[in-house]
Structures are given as structure tokens and as C-alpha cells.
Design a protein around this motif. Sequence first.
Motif, PDB file in Angstrom:
ATOM      1  N   CYS A   1       0.858  -1.191   0.000  1.00  0.00           N
ATOM      2  CA  CYS A   1       0.000   0.000   0.000  1.00  0.00           C
ATOM      3  C   CYS A   1       0.889   1.235   0.000  1.00  0.00           C
ATOM      4  O   CYS A   1       1.868   1.281   0.743  1.00  0.00           O
ATOM      5  CB  CYS A   1      -0.904   0.038   1.226  1.00  0.00           C
ATOM      6  SG  CYS A   1      -1.932  -1.401   1.485  1.00  0.00           S
TER       7      CYS A   1
ATOM      8  N   THR B   1      -8.115   0.389   4.903  1.00  0.00           N
ATOM      9  CA  THR B   1      -6.963   1.294   4.825  1.00  0.00           C
ATOM     10  C   THR B   1      -7.365   2.570   4.100  1.00  0.00           C
ATOM     11  O   THR B   1      -8.172   2.550   3.173  1.00  0.00           O
ATOM     12  CB  THR B   1      -5.776   0.639   4.096  1.00  0.00           C
ATOM     13  OG1 THR B   1      -6.161   0.298   2.752  1.00  0.00           O
ATOM     14  CG2 THR B   1      -5.329  -0.622   4.814  1.00  0.00           C
TER      15      THR B   1
ATOM     16  N   HIS C   1      -7.004   6.397  -1.608  1.00  0.00           N
ATOM     17  CA  HIS C   1      -8.056   5.403  -1.830  1.00  0.00           C
ATOM     18  C   HIS C   1      -8.548   4.879  -0.485  1.00  0.00           C
ATOM     19  O   HIS C   1      -7.794   4.852   0.492  1.00  0.00           O
ATOM     20  CB  HIS C   1      -7.540   4.199  -2.642  1.00  0.00           C
ATOM     21  CG  HIS C   1      -7.272   4.486  -4.084  1.00  0.00           C
ATOM     22  ND1 HIS C   1      -6.153   5.189  -4.500  1.00  0.00           N
ATOM     23  CD2 HIS C   1      -7.966   4.172  -5.215  1.00  0.00           C
ATOM     24  CE1 HIS C   1      -6.162   5.278  -5.823  1.00  0.00           C
ATOM     25  NE2 HIS C   1      -7.248   4.668  -6.274  1.00  0.00           N
TER      26      HIS C   1
ATOM     27  N   THR D   1      -9.691   1.277   0.900  1.00  0.00           N
ATOM     28  CA  THR D   1      -9.578  -0.118   0.473  1.00  0.00           C
ATOM     29  C   THR D   1      -9.969  -1.033   1.619  1.00  0.00           C
ATOM     30  O   THR D   1      -9.453  -0.890   2.733  1.00  0.00           O
ATOM     31  CB  THR D   1      -8.142  -0.445   0.020  1.00  0.00           C
ATOM     32  OG1 THR D   1      -7.712   0.509  -0.956  1.00  0.00           O
ATOM     33  CG2 THR D   1      -8.072  -1.836  -0.578  1.00  0.00           C
TER      34      THR D   1
ATOM     35  N   TRP E   1      -9.891  -4.838   2.993  1.00  0.00           N
ATOM     36  CA  TRP E   1      -9.127  -6.056   2.821  1.00  0.00           C
ATOM     37  C   TRP E   1      -9.753  -7.197   3.618  1.00  0.00           C
ATOM     38  O   TRP E   1     -10.299  -6.980   4.702  1.00  0.00           O
ATOM     39  CB  TRP E   1      -7.684  -5.875   3.305  1.00  0.00           C
ATOM     40  CG  TRP E   1      -6.906  -4.816   2.596  1.00  0.00           C
ATOM     41  CD1 TRP E   1      -6.968  -3.464   2.802  1.00  0.00           C
ATOM     42  CD2 TRP E   1      -5.918  -5.004   1.576  1.00  0.00           C
ATOM     43  NE1 TRP E   1      -6.095  -2.806   1.990  1.00  0.00           N
ATOM     44  CE2 TRP E   1      -5.436  -3.727   1.218  1.00  0.00           C
ATOM     45  CE3 TRP E   1      -5.378  -6.120   0.945  1.00  0.00           C
ATOM     46  CZ2 TRP E   1      -4.440  -3.539   0.257  1.00  0.00           C
ATOM     47  CZ3 TRP E   1      -4.392  -5.935  -0.019  1.00  0.00           C
ATOM     48  CH2 TRP E   1      -3.941  -4.659  -0.351  1.00  0.00           C
TER      49      TRP E   1
ATOM     50  N   LYS F   1      -8.123  -7.705  -1.741  1.00  0.00           N
ATOM     51  CA  LYS F   1      -8.986  -6.523  -1.736  1.00  0.00           C
ATOM     52  C   LYS F   1     -10.428  -6.926  -2.051  1.00  0.00           C
ATOM     53  O   LYS F   1     -10.691  -7.585  -3.053  1.00  0.00           O
ATOM     54  CB  LYS F   1      -8.507  -5.509  -2.777  1.00  0.00           C
ATOM     55  CG  LYS F   1      -7.143  -4.906  -2.497  1.00  0.00           C
ATOM     56  CD  LYS F   1      -6.762  -3.920  -3.587  1.00  0.00           C
ATOM     57  CE  LYS F   1      -5.372  -3.342  -3.344  1.00  0.00           C
ATOM     58  NZ  LYS F   1      -4.985  -2.377  -4.416  1.00  0.00           N
TER      59      LYS F   1
ATOM     60  N   TRP G   1     -12.895  -4.345  -1.850  1.00  0.00           N
ATOM     61  CA  TRP G   1     -13.508  -3.121  -2.384  1.00  0.00           C
ATOM     62  C   TRP G   1     -12.484  -2.009  -2.329  1.00  0.00           C
ATOM     63  O   TRP G   1     -11.642  -1.968  -1.433  1.00  0.00           O
ATOM     64  CB  TRP G   1     -14.732  -2.765  -1.540  1.00  0.00           C
ATOM     65  CG  TRP G   1     -15.340  -1.417  -1.795  1.00  0.00           C
ATOM     66  CD1 TRP G   1     -16.209  -1.086  -2.800  1.00  0.00           C
ATOM     67  CD2 TRP G   1     -15.148  -0.221  -1.032  1.00  0.00           C
ATOM     68  NE1 TRP G   1     -16.564   0.235  -2.692  1.00  0.00           N
ATOM     69  CE2 TRP G   1     -15.929   0.793  -1.615  1.00  0.00           C
ATOM     70  CE3 TRP G   1     -14.400   0.095   0.107  1.00  0.00           C
ATOM     71  CZ2 TRP G   1     -15.983   2.097  -1.121  1.00  0.00           C
ATOM     72  CZ3 TRP G   1     -14.437   1.398   0.607  1.00  0.00           C
ATOM     73  CH2 TRP G   1     -15.224   2.370   0.000  1.00  0.00           C
ATOM     74  N   GLU G   2     -12.540  -1.109  -3.323  1.00  0.00           N
ATOM     75  CA  GLU G   2     -11.626   0.030  -3.350  1.00  0.00           C
ATOM     76  C   GLU G   2     -12.310   1.214  -4.007  1.00  0.00           C
ATOM     77  O   GLU G   2     -13.037   1.060  -4.992  1.00  0.00           O
ATOM     78  CB  GLU G   2     -10.334  -0.328  -4.093  1.00  0.00           C
ATOM     79  CG  GLU G   2      -9.252   0.733  -3.967  1.00  0.00           C
ATOM     80  CD  GLU G   2      -7.906   0.240  -4.478  1.00  0.00           C
ATOM     81  OE1 GLU G   2      -6.932   0.273  -3.713  1.00  0.00           O
ATOM     82  OE2 GLU G   2      -7.851  -0.201  -5.651  1.00  0.00           O
ATOM     83  N   LYS G   3     -12.076   2.411  -3.460  1.00  0.00           N
ATOM     84  CA  LYS G   3     -12.710   3.623  -3.992  1.00  0.00           C
ATOM     85  C   LYS G   3     -11.722   4.778  -3.878  1.00  0.00           C
ATOM     86  O   LYS G   3     -11.213   5.090  -2.800  1.00  0.00           O
ATOM     87  CB  LYS G   3     -13.972   3.944  -3.189  1.00  0.00           C
ATOM     88  CG  LYS G   3     -14.775   5.119  -3.707  1.00  0.00           C
ATOM     89  CD  LYS G   3     -15.546   4.767  -4.955  1.00  0.00           C
ATOM     90  CE  LYS G   3     -16.500   5.873  -5.354  1.00  0.00           C
ATOM     91  NZ  LYS G   3     -17.260   5.542  -6.593  1.00  0.00           N
ATOM     92  N   ARG G   4     -11.463   5.422  -5.011  1.00  0.00           N
ATOM     93  CA  ARG G   4     -10.556   6.573  -5.012  1.00  0.00           C
ATOM     94  C   ARG G   4     -11.221   7.762  -4.323  1.00  0.00           C
ATOM     95  O   ARG G   4     -12.430   7.977  -4.451  1.00  0.00           O
ATOM     96  CB  ARG G   4     -10.162   6.942  -6.439  1.00  0.00           C
ATOM     97  CG  ARG G   4      -9.132   8.072  -6.509  1.00  0.00           C
ATOM     98  CD  ARG G   4      -8.610   8.291  -7.902  1.00  0.00           C
ATOM     99  NE  ARG G   4      -7.626   9.350  -7.935  1.00  0.00           N
ATOM    100  CZ  ARG G   4      -6.352   9.205  -7.633  1.00  0.00           C
ATOM    101  NH1 ARG G   4      -5.902   8.010  -7.307  1.00  0.00           N
ATOM    102  NH2 ARG G   4      -5.519  10.226  -7.672  1.00  0.00           N
TER     103      ARG G   4
END
Length: 211
Positions: free
Chosen positions: A110, A126, A130, A132, A134, A142, A144-147
Motif C-alpha cells: 500500500c 486502509t 483510496h 480499500t 481487505w 482486496k 472493495w476500493e474507492k478513489r
Amino acid sequence: MLLQQVCPGKTCSSLQSIHSISYESRRYVLYAATDSVVICDASFKPIQILFLQGDSKEEQNQVVSAVVMSEYDGKIAVTTNHHVLIYAPSKTPASGDKISSWVLSATLECQHVTSLAWRNDGHLLTGSDHLTLWCQSGTWTKLWEKRQGAGVDLIQFTPDGKLFASMAKNDRLVKVWHQQEDSTTAFDFFYLPHPRAVSNFSWRKEKTNSA
């Protein structure tokens, strides 16, 4: 004995440089001191000092910006410049016994993570540029992830794990995130506006009525 083993140094100034938690009826206090993490019991007697320089495999000295311990399984997550290090209890303590030591169990790749939060099922969130989520199923992956428009300064789950909030530094808008309908791995948010920049926040635990 090295000096840093006795006097680990000044506490870092970030929002999540100090963490206090009750796990299996035992209180633990953790604090980040430059490139190490000091773990103490309820009386502030040191249990262990985690030295991150060797564990992170990074050449330059690291400054820890966040350290959090999980109420679910006693794992500890720590940030460095390019990694999140996860430490697990070296052995499962008997009910009510104190954890005596932790060992490095995983390293997440990361970049510039500044905030961490454990969910009540052992998932790790985290925050950097982004968000994220985990999950550990053998290895850490991962979900889910979102900027984000700005770097995340603080994230925190509700005690029941159904919601989490996030904020950027000097931001007057706190985002409250919730799972989208018919999805367990996608989240949407709404804003909680404030008249001035928010410096910190916390969730209140619900009181339970005793019989």
C-alpha cells in the motif's frame, strides 16, 4: 541492550499514533514512536516493542502514521511509507490471559496509507488517496476500493461494523459510508457537514440494558 529498546522515543503526532483497546477482558495501549510501536498493558508496563525497520524491508527510516489492534482476533496493523504490516499473536492466549508477543504475519503493498480501521469481523480498512477494504482468506485480498478526492486522514467503523466514517485533513465534510443494497462489497456515502474543519471524530457505543 540498545537504548531504543528501553527508550523507544517520542510519540508520533498523527491522529492514530495512540490506540487503546480491550481484548478478551484485557486492556492494551499501543503507541507509535517514529519507526517502532510500543505495546503496553493497562498499567503502561511494556509488553513488546515492534521494530519496523527490519520488518518493512525499506531502506530509509520509517515514520508510523497509524497503529490499530483488532478486537476480533488481537491482530495489530501498522503503516509504513509503502506497506501495511500485520502482526498476529504468537500464540492464542487462554481466556482472560494476556497476549505476551506478536509476530509479523502479512505485508500489504500500500502506498502512503495514513489511516487504518479494523471491522468487527476481522476485515481491515486502509485509507490513503483510496479507501480499500481487505479480507484474509489464506492471503489478504482486496474486497472493495474507492478513489478519494483528497487523502484520508481518519477512518473508523461503528462498533457493530455496519457503517464507517472517513474524513480528509482540514475538511468540514465527514463521509458516512454504508453498504449498498443487495451488496456486501460495495459502499455508498452521505455527508455530515460541519461549519468548520473537523479535527477528529468517534463513534459512541450503544448502552445495553441489564436485566
